[in-house]
Design an enzyme around this catalytic site. Structure first.
Site, PDB file in Angstrom:
ATOM      1  N   TYR A 144       1.636  -4.646   6.655  1.00  8.51           N
ATOM      2  CA  TYR A 144       2.443  -3.424   6.717  1.00  8.51           C
ATOM      3  C   TYR A 144       1.659  -2.280   7.353  1.00  8.51           C
ATOM      4  O   TYR A 144       2.131  -1.638   8.298  1.00  8.51           O
ATOM      5  CB  TYR A 144       2.904  -3.044   5.311  1.00  8.51           C
ATOM      6  CG  TYR A 144       3.847  -1.871   5.270  1.00  8.51           C
ATOM      7  CD1 TYR A 144       5.157  -1.992   5.736  1.00  8.51           C
ATOM      8  CD2 TYR A 144       3.452  -0.640   4.764  1.00  8.51           C
ATOM      9  CE1 TYR A 144       6.034  -0.922   5.702  1.00  8.51           C
ATOM     10  CE2 TYR A 144       4.321   0.434   4.720  1.00  8.51           C
ATOM     11  CZ  TYR A 144       5.607   0.293   5.191  1.00  8.51           C
ATOM     12  OH  TYR A 144       6.475   1.365   5.148  1.00  8.51           O
ATOM     13  N   SER A 188      10.947   3.211  -9.378  1.00  4.88           N
ATOM     14  CA  SER A 188      11.996   2.284  -9.806  1.00  4.88           C
ATOM     15  C   SER A 188      11.525   1.412 -10.960  1.00  4.88           C
ATOM     16  O   SER A 188      12.265   1.190 -11.930  1.00  4.88           O
ATOM     17  CB  SER A 188      12.467   1.426  -8.632  1.00  4.88           C
ATOM     18  OG  SER A 188      11.380   0.776  -8.005  1.00  4.88           O
ATOM     19  N   PHE A 190       9.172   2.051 -13.258  1.00  2.00           N
ATOM     20  CA  PHE A 190       9.041   2.831 -14.484  1.00  2.00           C
ATOM     21  C   PHE A 190      10.406   3.131 -15.092  1.00  2.00           C
ATOM     22  O   PHE A 190      10.595   3.034 -16.306  1.00  2.00           O
ATOM     23  CB  PHE A 190       8.300   4.140 -14.192  1.00  2.00           C
ATOM     24  CG  PHE A 190       6.809   3.993 -14.025  1.00  2.00           C
ATOM     25  CD1 PHE A 190       6.195   2.746 -14.038  1.00  2.00           C
ATOM     26  CD2 PHE A 190       6.009   5.111 -13.845  1.00  2.00           C
ATOM     27  CE1 PHE A 190       4.827   2.608 -13.885  1.00  2.00           C
ATOM     28  CE2 PHE A 190       4.640   4.995 -13.696  1.00  2.00           C
ATOM     29  CZ  PHE A 190       4.041   3.742 -13.709  1.00  2.00           C
ATOM     30  N   ARG A 210      -0.108  10.376  -6.761  1.00  6.76           N
ATOM     31  CA  ARG A 210       0.914  10.221  -5.731  1.00  6.76           C
ATOM     32  C   ARG A 210       1.686  11.539  -5.629  1.00  6.76           C
ATOM     33  O   ARG A 210       1.628  12.379  -6.523  1.00  6.76           O
ATOM     34  CB  ARG A 210       1.879   9.078  -6.072  1.00  6.76           C
ATOM     35  CG  ARG A 210       1.228   7.698  -6.168  1.00  6.76           C
ATOM     36  CD  ARG A 210       0.751   7.215  -4.811  1.00  6.76           C
ATOM     37  NE  ARG A 210       0.215   5.862  -4.873  1.00  6.76           N
ATOM     38  CZ  ARG A 210      -1.054   5.565  -5.062  1.00  6.76           C
ATOM     39  NH1 ARG A 210      -1.941   6.530  -5.246  1.00  6.76           N
ATOM     40  NH2 ARG A 210      -1.459   4.312  -5.066  1.00  6.76           N
ATOM     41  N   PRO A 273      -4.455   2.802  -2.818  1.00  7.67           N
ATOM     42  CA  PRO A 273      -5.014   4.139  -2.589  1.00  7.67           C
ATOM     43  C   PRO A 273      -5.245   4.901  -3.894  1.00  7.67           C
ATOM     44  O   PRO A 273      -4.413   4.855  -4.803  1.00  7.67           O
ATOM     45  CB  PRO A 273      -3.936   4.827  -1.739  1.00  7.67           C
ATOM     46  CG  PRO A 273      -3.143   3.717  -1.148  1.00  7.67           C
ATOM     47  CD  PRO A 273      -3.155   2.624  -2.166  1.00  7.67           C
ATOM     48  N   ARG A 276      -2.900  10.133  -2.792  1.00 11.88           N
ATOM     49  CA  ARG A 276      -1.917  10.153  -1.705  1.00 11.88           C
ATOM     50  C   ARG A 276      -1.165  11.483  -1.787  1.00 11.88           C
ATOM     51  O   ARG A 276      -0.409  11.720  -2.712  1.00 11.88           O
ATOM     52  CB  ARG A 276      -0.960   8.971  -1.847  1.00 11.88           C
ATOM     53  CG  ARG A 276       0.025   8.797  -0.723  1.00 11.88           C
ATOM     54  CD  ARG A 276      -0.630   8.634   0.625  1.00 11.88           C
ATOM     55  NE  ARG A 276      -1.517   7.493   0.737  1.00 11.88           N
ATOM     56  CZ  ARG A 276      -1.115   6.234   0.863  1.00 11.88           C
ATOM     57  NH1 ARG A 276       0.150   5.936   0.853  1.00 11.88           N
ATOM     58  NH2 ARG A 276      -2.005   5.273   1.007  1.00 11.88           N
TER      59      ARG A 276
END
Length: 334
Positions: A144, A188, A190, A210, A273, A276
């Site tokens: 990706y 989604s 969680f 995030r 990561p 972010r």
């Protein structure tokens, strides 16, 4: 004046919201999707409008007549893009070539939905567009990450070599209705786990951060980017600069769903990561854009969506179909 607009990946999470917005703006929309991860249910309510669905895989050339192209086709969550990594890379690279060739033949602008994943596990925080990234080219996420990086390279080569009208945006973590319930994205997962009263799985210690952008804000930025003049090519970061830890997000979802779920920690996935967060200075300056939907408000809308989905389709959302035990939960792609 109304335009005929092609949206590849138009039946997916973000694509379906984009199709809806473009129709509301008075355009004719051609939605192209191979339905590998997209769903006709996301767009079937649009069929009585100036809207057409074409089942097609962008790894094959496409011959249509349109005025603009939004290229969103590609699995965007780790569960989906790691399931068939070779196909993921082909979709990013061959799909970009085919759509760029189409845009060149028609002499129309084309927008590439790139991703914050091009920055990898960033060593610069927040991430500006000038940051070249820290990406593992041979890791399980490379299909990706590198596919999207190659697509960006192709867009700018076509621009330099063929004077093609390109627009490249880098989408940071996005959430909202129409997310796939088993895509392994943190929001989604969680929400579905909390609504069911199941343990909420956090990978790592949950201190990784995030920044979450509600899908309506993202779509506004995409339309604004397409509306810029030919001198604006990007790349431009699109996301919400408000940062939150994964632990904080989990607790917020528990509180908003009145759930009795417990937090359970597991090992962190490879190359996940640690931070972010987008630097959106360019988006503010060039597009006059900044996100407006607060996290709590966006989560409330998303919770209502998943609650209704579970009520209607609970039997089809069995625990076996959810990646609660997979190493993907903390990552969101775009």
């Amino acid at each position: 004046m109304a335009k005929r607009i092609l949206v590849t990946g138009g039946a997916g999470f973000i694509g379906s919201h984009l199709c809806d917005r473009l129709l509301r703006d008075g355009n004719d929309v051609l939605c192209v999707d191979n339905f590998l991860t997209g769903s006709q249910a996301n767009v079937e309510h649009l069929l009585d409008q100036h809207f057409e669905i074409m089942e097609h895989d962008v790894t094959s050339p496409l011959q249509v007549e349109v005025d603009q192209i939004y290229n969103l086709a590609c699995p965007a969550s780790p569960v989906h893009y790691q399931a068939d990594p070779v196909r993921t890379t082909k979709t990013s690279v061959m799909g970009a070539i085919n759509m760029l060739d189409l845009a060149g033949r028609l002499d129309v602008p084309i927008l590439q939905a790139s991703t914050s994943e091009v920055y990898g596990d960033p060593e610069v925080h927040p991430q500006p567009e000038s940051y070249l990234g820290n990406v593992n080219t041979i890791g399980p996420r490379a299909c990706y990450d590198e596919g999207k990086r190659c697509a960006e390279a192709l867009f700018f080569d076509y621009h330099r070599q063929h004077q093609l009208q390109i627009k490249v945006i880098r989408i940071f973590n996005t959430y909202g209705p129409n997310m796939h319930p088993d895509d392994g994205r943190v929001v989604s997962n969680f929400i579905v786990q909390a609504l069911r009263g199941e343990d909420i799985t956090i990978y790592g210690d949950g201190s990784q951060t995030r920044s979450f952008c509600y899908v309506d804000d993202l779509v506004k930025a995409m339309v604004a980017m397409m509306g810029t003049d030919g001198s604006v090519t990007g790349p431009i970061n699109i996301g919400n600069p408000d940062e939150i830890t994964v632990n904080q997000l989990a607790q917020l979802v528990i509180d908003m769903t009145n759930s009795n779920s417990r937090l359970v920690h597991k090992a962190l996935p490879v190359d996940d990561p640690r931070q972010r967060r987008p630097d959106i200075t360019l988006a503010r300056q060039v597009l006059g854009w900044a996100p407006s939907v607060q996290l709590r408000a966006g989560l409330a809308r998303t919770i209502r969506y998943f609650d209704a989905l579970l009520q209607v389709n609970g039997a089809n959302l069995a625990q076996d179909n959810l990646p609660a035990q997979g190493p993907f939960t903390v990552e969101t792609g775009f």
